[in-house]
Enzyme design. Structure first.
Site, PDB file in Angstrom:
ATOM      1  N   HIS A  70       0.811  -1.223   0.000  1.00 17.15           N
ATOM      2  CA  HIS A  70       0.000   0.000   0.000  1.00 17.15           C
ATOM      3  C   HIS A  70       0.847   1.278   0.000  1.00 17.15           C
ATOM      4  O   HIS A  70       0.358   2.345  -0.366  1.00 17.15           O
ATOM      5  CB  HIS A  70      -0.937  -0.012   1.206  1.00 17.15           C
ATOM      6  CG  HIS A  70      -2.164   0.841   1.056  1.00 17.15           C
ATOM      7  ND1 HIS A  70      -2.237   1.924   0.203  1.00 17.15           N
ATOM      8  CD2 HIS A  70      -3.386   0.773   1.660  1.00 17.15           C
ATOM      9  CE1 HIS A  70      -3.434   2.477   0.287  1.00 17.15           C
ATOM     10  NE2 HIS A  70      -4.151   1.794   1.165  1.00 17.15           N
TER      11      HIS A  70
ATOM     12  N   ASP B 244     -11.364  -3.870 -17.671  1.00 24.32           N
ATOM     13  CA  ASP B 244     -11.758  -4.851 -18.698  1.00 24.32           C
ATOM     14  C   ASP B 244     -10.516  -5.348 -19.433  1.00 24.32           C
ATOM     15  O   ASP B 244      -9.906  -4.615 -20.198  1.00 24.32           O
ATOM     16  CB  ASP B 244     -12.745  -4.195 -19.660  1.00 24.32           C
ATOM     17  CG  ASP B 244     -13.235  -5.133 -20.751  1.00 24.32           C
ATOM     18  OD1 ASP B 244     -12.784  -6.294 -20.810  1.00 24.32           O
ATOM     19  OD2 ASP B 244     -14.056  -4.686 -21.575  1.00 24.32           O
TER      20      ASP B 244
END
Length: 469
Positions: free
Chosen positions: A166, A388
């Site tokens: 992170h 996608d």
């Protein structure tokens, strides 16, 4: 309720995927927001995709295409292929851009997507199999900064799971990177390095570094030093992980029933945060006289003048805290908590961010306060569902579970699910039961001055309460 599901996963040996072309060997400093103690952990993300034979031939393993696209994306995002180092001076982090690569796993599972059930939300069965913890990959320093596993399902769909250090990026930055991989995958994967991502990545971590000398100017209750005088840190044993679904109808009912007219224009985030904070506080049995706090992740990219560059993929958020005595929080109308959350959010400005950076340097990069604290992060607008790779949008996309972080059990996410929001929550078993009852009471409770509206959604509209595996 989540299906009782077990399945086997066949994994190939993990490999390191390096950039597809030479990249600079350099040392890049993280920002003074990036390297705070509270971000030194691994963040798991998971994406589920249906089979789509019209996009690629059915013999293509999605891992092959994504692996090739990943190598090309790392040419532009080459710091991800490096390793974090810590300077002795003030624990400052920097990434050595070594080009070693990120961990990649290709796998197959003997389970179909529909076997996960219609309520596809955390916690997921066999998550450890879909995001395998490769030995030596789970630290913060001197190890890979990303781990990616692509698991083909028996139906032809697949799971893309990722674990991020992170300190390198927040949710916004991670989605930028994932979209870069996805764009290249849609161009076909193989061959020479494709054109650069549509949004070029920007490092520029110095944009939110501390001033010289550091001089914090704002109040930062999120970094208060709070002693655990009464043993109130949430215990890590007997932790239960469940997800709560809030439909638009439930959100409307909560707003109508519990908020005065001047607060009914509050955001869904403010309303849900107030509900969850108050219910969680009550479920944990906090002493009425002790302070409790909720910290809200606020994207600060557009708070700067000029805003941070569009392609900036570092951590660009603050965690302002709303603070209250537990007794007043639980005994007041919900509007009290809503106003505290709203004030905390509005406190984030460019000066606030600079003050946070200053505080990090002045105080040795402290952890956020964890005693009697709750942290919420809204990822509904970050675009996880829209990533996608060529098979269409994700069926589910976002953080793989709640409760992650250097201090487990404190953090919950707001994740887009169908037309509403799903919130994974971690609590000890007895507290979770009380938490469920508090949430149910809020939804069922009628306002004292109005009759019941026959259009109020039934209780089950809050969705499934899903036990961890």
């Amino acid at each position: 309720m989540a299906p009782q599901l077990s399945f086997s996963v066949r994994r190939k040996e993990p490999v390191l995927v390096a950039p597809a072309a030479p990249t600079p060997h350099e040392f890049n400093m993280l920002s003074d927001i990036d390297d705070q103690e509270g971000l030194r952990f691994q963040l798991p993300v998971i994406q589920f995709y249906r089979n789509n034979p019209h996009s690629h031939t059915t013999t293509d393993h999605p891992a092959k295409l994504i692996k090739e696209a990943l190598a090309k994306a790392l040419v532009f995002y080459y710091p991800f292929a490096g390793r974090l180092r810590e300077l002795d001076r003030n624990r400052k982090l920097m990434v050595e851009c070594t080009g070693e690569g990120v961990v990649f796993i290709e796998a197959d599972a003997d389970v179909r997507l529909d076997q996960f059930g219609e309520e596809l939300q955390p916690p997921f069965p066999c998550l450890d199999e879909l995001l395998y913890d490769v030995e030596g990959s789970g630290g913060v320093l001197n190890c890979p900064l990303l781990l990616i596993q692509v698991t083909r399902l028996a139906c032809g769909g697949f799971v893309f799971a990722l674990r991020l250090n992170h300190t390198m990026a927040d949710g916004t930055g991670l989605v930028l990177f994932m979209n870069a991989v996805a764009e290249i995958a849609q161009r076909g994967g193989g061959g020479a390095v494709s054109n650069s991502p549509s949004i070029p990545p920007v490092w520029r971590r110095e944009l939110i570094n501390a001033r010289n000398p550091p001089s914090p100017t704002c109040v930062h209750h999120e970094y208060d030093i709070v002693p655990d005088t009464r043993g109130t840190i949430v215990p890590l044993d007997d932790m239960v992980h469940r997800s709560f679904f809030f439909s638009p109808g439930v959100v409307c009912a909560l707003r109508r029933k519990h908020l005065p007219a001047h607060l009914r224009d509050c955001s869904t985030f403010e309303l849900l945060t107030a509900c969850l904070w108050r219910s969680r506080t009550a479920s944990l049995g906090a002493d009425p006289e002790e302070e409790v706090r909720v910290m809200c992740a606020v994207n600060a990219r557009n708070k700067f003048d000029p805003p941070l560059p569009r392609g900036y993929y570092g951590n660009g958020f603050a965690l302002p805290a709303a603070v209250s005595r537990a007794g007043r929080l639980c005994g007041s109308p919900l509007g009290y908590a809503v106003e505290l959350v709203r004030q905390a959010k509005l406190s984030v400005t460019e000066e606030y961010m600079r003050s946070v950076a200053d505080l990090m340097v002045a105080r040795g990069r402290p952890h956020i306060a964890v005693v009697r604290s709750f942290v919420v992060s809204d990822v509904t607008r970050l675009g996880f569902l829209d990533v996608d790779f060529g098979w269409g949008k994700a069926v589910f996309g976002g953080p793989a579970k709640g409760g992650v972080g250097a201090i487990p059990g404190v953090l919950s996410f707001y994740i887009r699910f169908r037309d509403g929001i799903v919130v994974p929550v971690c609590l000890p078993g007895p507290a979770m039961k009380r938490f469920e009852e508090e949430i149910e009471r809020l939804i069922k409770e009628e306002p004292p001055t109005t009759e019941q509206d026959s259009t109020t959604p039934p209780l089950h509209a809050i969705g499934s309460l899903i036990p961890t595996n």
